[in-house]
Design an enzyme around this catalytic site. Structure first.
Site, PDB file in Angstrom:
ATOM      1  N   THR A 101       0.807  77.563 -11.321  1.00  0.00           N
ATOM      2  CA  THR A 101       0.346  78.351 -12.707  1.00  0.00           C
ATOM      3  C   THR A 101       0.105  80.129 -12.450  1.00  0.00           C
ATOM      4  O   THR A 101      -0.224  80.381 -11.749  1.00  0.00           O
ATOM      5  CB  THR A 101      -1.152  78.483 -13.237  1.00  0.00           C
ATOM      6  OG1 THR A 101      -0.930  76.750 -13.811  1.00  0.00           O
ATOM      7  CG2 THR A 101      -1.146  79.120 -14.889  1.00  0.00           C
ATOM      8  N   GLU A 102       1.050  81.309 -13.643  1.00  0.00           N
ATOM      9  CA  GLU A 102       0.722  81.937 -13.222  1.00  0.00           C
ATOM     10  C   GLU A 102       0.125  83.368 -14.051  1.00  0.00           C
ATOM     11  O   GLU A 102      -0.209  82.562 -15.186  1.00  0.00           O
ATOM     12  CB  GLU A 102       2.280  82.530 -12.695  1.00  0.00           C
ATOM     13  CG  GLU A 102       3.068  82.154 -11.744  1.00  0.00           C
ATOM     14  CD  GLU A 102       4.758  82.453 -11.250  1.00  0.00           C
ATOM     15  OE1 GLU A 102       4.992  83.276 -12.305  1.00  0.00           O
ATOM     16  OE2 GLU A 102       5.215  82.202 -10.741  1.00  0.00           O
ATOM     17  N   PRO A 103      -0.771  84.624 -13.637  1.00  0.00           N
ATOM     18  CA  PRO A 103      -0.772  85.070 -14.198  1.00  0.00           C
ATOM     19  C   PRO A 103      -0.440  85.788 -16.094  1.00  0.00           C
ATOM     20  O   PRO A 103      -1.450  85.452 -16.933  1.00  0.00           O
ATOM     21  CB  PRO A 103      -0.986  86.457 -13.985  1.00  0.00           C
ATOM     22  CG  PRO A 103      -1.368  85.923 -12.200  1.00  0.00           C
ATOM     23  CD  PRO A 103      -0.436  84.968 -12.286  1.00  0.00           C
ATOM     24  N   GLU A 149      -4.118  70.910 -17.078  1.00  0.00           N
ATOM     25  CA  GLU A 149      -3.322  70.174 -16.819  1.00  0.00           C
ATOM     26  C   GLU A 149      -2.800  69.825 -18.087  1.00  0.00           C
ATOM     27  O   GLU A 149      -1.958  69.152 -18.523  1.00  0.00           O
ATOM     28  CB  GLU A 149      -3.975  69.234 -16.177  1.00  0.00           C
ATOM     29  CG  GLU A 149      -3.515  69.162 -14.925  1.00  0.00           C
ATOM     30  CD  GLU A 149      -4.164  67.829 -13.862  1.00  0.00           C
ATOM     31  OE1 GLU A 149      -3.205  67.231 -14.092  1.00  0.00           O
ATOM     32  OE2 GLU A 149      -4.633  67.741 -13.576  1.00  0.00           O
ATOM     33  N   PHE A 204      -1.513  73.190  -5.487  1.00  0.00           N
ATOM     34  CA  PHE A 204      -0.257  72.864  -6.414  1.00  0.00           C
ATOM     35  C   PHE A 204      -0.981  74.221  -6.956  1.00  0.00           C
ATOM     36  O   PHE A 204      -1.324  74.856  -8.316  1.00  0.00           O
ATOM     37  CB  PHE A 204      -0.918  72.094  -6.869  1.00  0.00           C
ATOM     38  CG  PHE A 204       0.422  71.952  -7.942  1.00  0.00           C
ATOM     39  CD1 PHE A 204       1.515  70.821  -8.092  1.00  0.00           C
ATOM     40  CD2 PHE A 204      -0.109  72.131  -9.461  1.00  0.00           C
ATOM     41  CE1 PHE A 204       1.950  71.022  -9.268  1.00  0.00           C
ATOM     42  CE2 PHE A 204       0.629  71.886 -10.756  1.00  0.00           C
ATOM     43  CZ  PHE A 204       2.223  71.338  -9.957  1.00  0.00           C
ATOM     44  N   GLU A 226      -2.957  71.819 -27.582  1.00  0.00           N
ATOM     45  CA  GLU A 226      -1.746  71.774 -27.749  1.00  0.00           C
ATOM     46  C   GLU A 226      -0.240  71.807 -27.610  1.00  0.00           C
ATOM     47  O   GLU A 226       0.498  70.723 -28.559  1.00  0.00           O
ATOM     48  CB  GLU A 226      -2.100  73.494 -28.943  1.00  0.00           C
ATOM     49  CG  GLU A 226      -2.281  74.028 -28.649  1.00  0.00           C
ATOM     50  CD  GLU A 226      -4.371  74.284 -28.122  1.00  0.00           C
ATOM     51  OE1 GLU A 226      -5.039  74.471 -29.345  1.00  0.00           O
ATOM     52  OE2 GLU A 226      -4.470  74.319 -27.505  1.00  0.00           O
ATOM     53  N   ARG A 275     -38.912  60.957 -23.757  1.00  0.00           N
ATOM     54  CA  ARG A 275     -38.860  62.125 -24.822  1.00  0.00           C
ATOM     55  C   ARG A 275     -39.475  61.241 -26.145  1.00  0.00           C
ATOM     56  O   ARG A 275     -38.621  60.857 -26.918  1.00  0.00           O
ATOM     57  CB  ARG A 275     -37.612  62.759 -25.124  1.00  0.00           C
ATOM     58  CG  ARG A 275     -38.094  64.323 -25.829  1.00  0.00           C
ATOM     59  CD  ARG A 275     -38.903  65.360 -25.599  1.00  0.00           C
ATOM     60  NE  ARG A 275     -38.887  66.145 -26.604  1.00  0.00           N
ATOM     61  CZ  ARG A 275     -39.902  67.268 -26.114  1.00  0.00           C
ATOM     62  NH1 ARG A 275     -40.642  66.925 -25.787  1.00  0.00           N
ATOM     63  NH2 ARG A 275     -40.017  68.366 -27.195  1.00  0.00           N
ATOM     64  N   SER A 318       0.483  77.883 -20.009  1.00  0.00           N
ATOM     65  CA  SER A 318       1.362  76.817 -20.518  1.00  0.00           C
ATOM     66  C   SER A 318       3.041  76.962 -19.690  1.00  0.00           C
ATOM     67  O   SER A 318       3.418  76.345 -20.229  1.00  0.00           O
ATOM     68  CB  SER A 318       0.780  76.554 -21.583  1.00  0.00           C
ATOM     69  OG  SER A 318      -0.238  76.602 -22.166  1.00  0.00           O
TER      70      SER A 318
END
Length: 383
Positions: free
Chosen positions: A126-128, A366, A123, A370, A271, A132
């Site tokens: 997102t790009e460099p 995804e 999918f 924020e 433990r 967001s």
């Protein structure tokens, strides 16, 4: 509202849980440290029907719904998140856009192999320079005769470069709207298309046994018929896909949280310190109790969002709530589990060390925490 599982739902959950314990747990540590993709595990999950869980039987699916996928993801992530995110991305980001928005021809061409786990899809959103802000897409596609010509790049794309990857669906600017804003469309790009280059795998903090790449498109040509859905609706399409995906990520995060509880309970009984097992000490008891509260609340949140989606009710806000709470709970539980394990929790050979490395991305992928807070506030009418 009754959140008890049906007999069929519980049977699927238990089958995946058993598979995770018996097939994934013994081998995932070595695969993770080598950064090796779990091809055999993916194939077995495909034969179990996990990839086809929420799809119609006419395309090779199991005829279930999105909640079945979420139950499977929780149980997978309870043992390992690399396998879980491979399945989550393959289904909710790879196959689901074609299922939701594709033509009948596109569905019959691509879905059978994807739903069988024989192939994977990526999918490309997102790009460099975007992060967001998915609306700031710079990748462009223009029509030349009967072909789209695509130029640009994408980053952080899951399942894009495996030996069984068949395609990537990418968003690209295909023109301008009447008010001058970019027109964003979605286009299917088969893996072997000239001009489509997949970069080497990233060196990641976590999810080391999953595949994540950067993609490049240099005069990449695909038929105009590879347009997915309506031209100019790409951004709206993937907002819907991301809303659904947030429920799936919440389920994955819940599994990681519960896995931290499982490992901490076991270790606290084994433990010994100062003459007793450490589970006898109230500080450890309270820490583990808080972890269980977070895991349980995360589960209720994603069950609620999934129930609203199943009932075809508005679920955007509830998906964001589930994703926000569950992802932050996973980070808190991973930190606490590492503390319970002490020095051993800092050793990569332990499951909680992998969980600690895997948890942070859940607050980012995804939709960051924020962004989720922004969406929740907006849905409440605050902004």
């Amino acid at each position: 509202m009754d959140f008890r599982l049906s007999a069929d739902e519980d049977a699927l959950r238990e089958a995946v849980a058993k598979f995770a314990r018996e097939r994934i747990a013994p081998v995932i540590g070595e695969l993770y440290e080598r950064g090796e993709f779990p091809y055999e595990i993916v194939a077995e999950l495909g034969r179990m029907g996990v990839f086809g869980a929420p799809f119609d039987e006419r395309y090779g699916g199991a005829g279930g719904d999105y909640f079945l996928l979420c139950l499977a993801l929780e149980e997978l992530a309870r043992v390992d998140s690399s396998v879980a995110i491979t399945v989550e991305a393959a289904v909710s980001l790879g196959a689901m856009p074609i299922y939701r928005f594709g033509t009948e021809e596109q569905k019959r061409r691509w879905l059978p192999r994807l739903l069988a786990g024989e192939a994977l899809a990526g999918f490309g959103l997102t790009e460099p320079g975007g992060g967001s802000d998915a609306s700031a897409t710079q990748t462009k596609a223009t029509v030349d005769g009967d072909e789209w010509v695509i130029n640009g790049s994408k980053c952080f794309i899951t399942n894009a470069g495996t030996d069984i990857t068949d395609l990537v669906t990418v968003t690209a600017v295909t023109g301008s709207t009447a008010d001058g804003r970019p027109e964003i469309s979605s286009i299917i790009v088969p893996r072997d298309t000239p001009g489509f280059t997949v970069a080497p795998k990233y060196s990641k903090v976590g999810w080391s046994a999953s595949d994540t790449r950067e993609l490049y498109f240099d005069d990449c040509r695909v038929p105009v018929g590879n347009l997915l859905g309506e031209r100019g609706r790409g951004y709206a399409q993937f907002l819907r896909i991301l809303d659904e995906g947030r429920i799936a990520i919440a389920a994955l995060a819940t599994g990681l949280s519960q896995g931290c509880v499982d490992e901490s309970v076991r270790y606290a009984a084994e433990r010994h310190a100062f003459g007793h097992n450490i589970g006898n000490y109230q500080a450890i008891q309270f820490m583990i109790a808080d972890m269980e509260v977070r895991a349980h609340t995360s589960r209720l949140a994603y069950y609620d969002a999934a129930a609203r989606m199943r009932a075809e009710e508005p679920f955007k806000r509830h998906a964001s709530i589930a994703k926000l709470y569950a992802s932050e709970a996973a980070v808190d539980n991973a930190r606490a589990a590492t503390q319970v394990f002490g020095g051993y929790g800092f050793m990569n050979e332990t499951p909680v060390a992998r969980m600690w490395r895997d948890s942070k991305i859940l607050e980012i992928g995804e939709g960051t925490s924020e962004i989720q807070r922004m969406l929740i506030a907006r849905d409440l009418g605050v902004a």
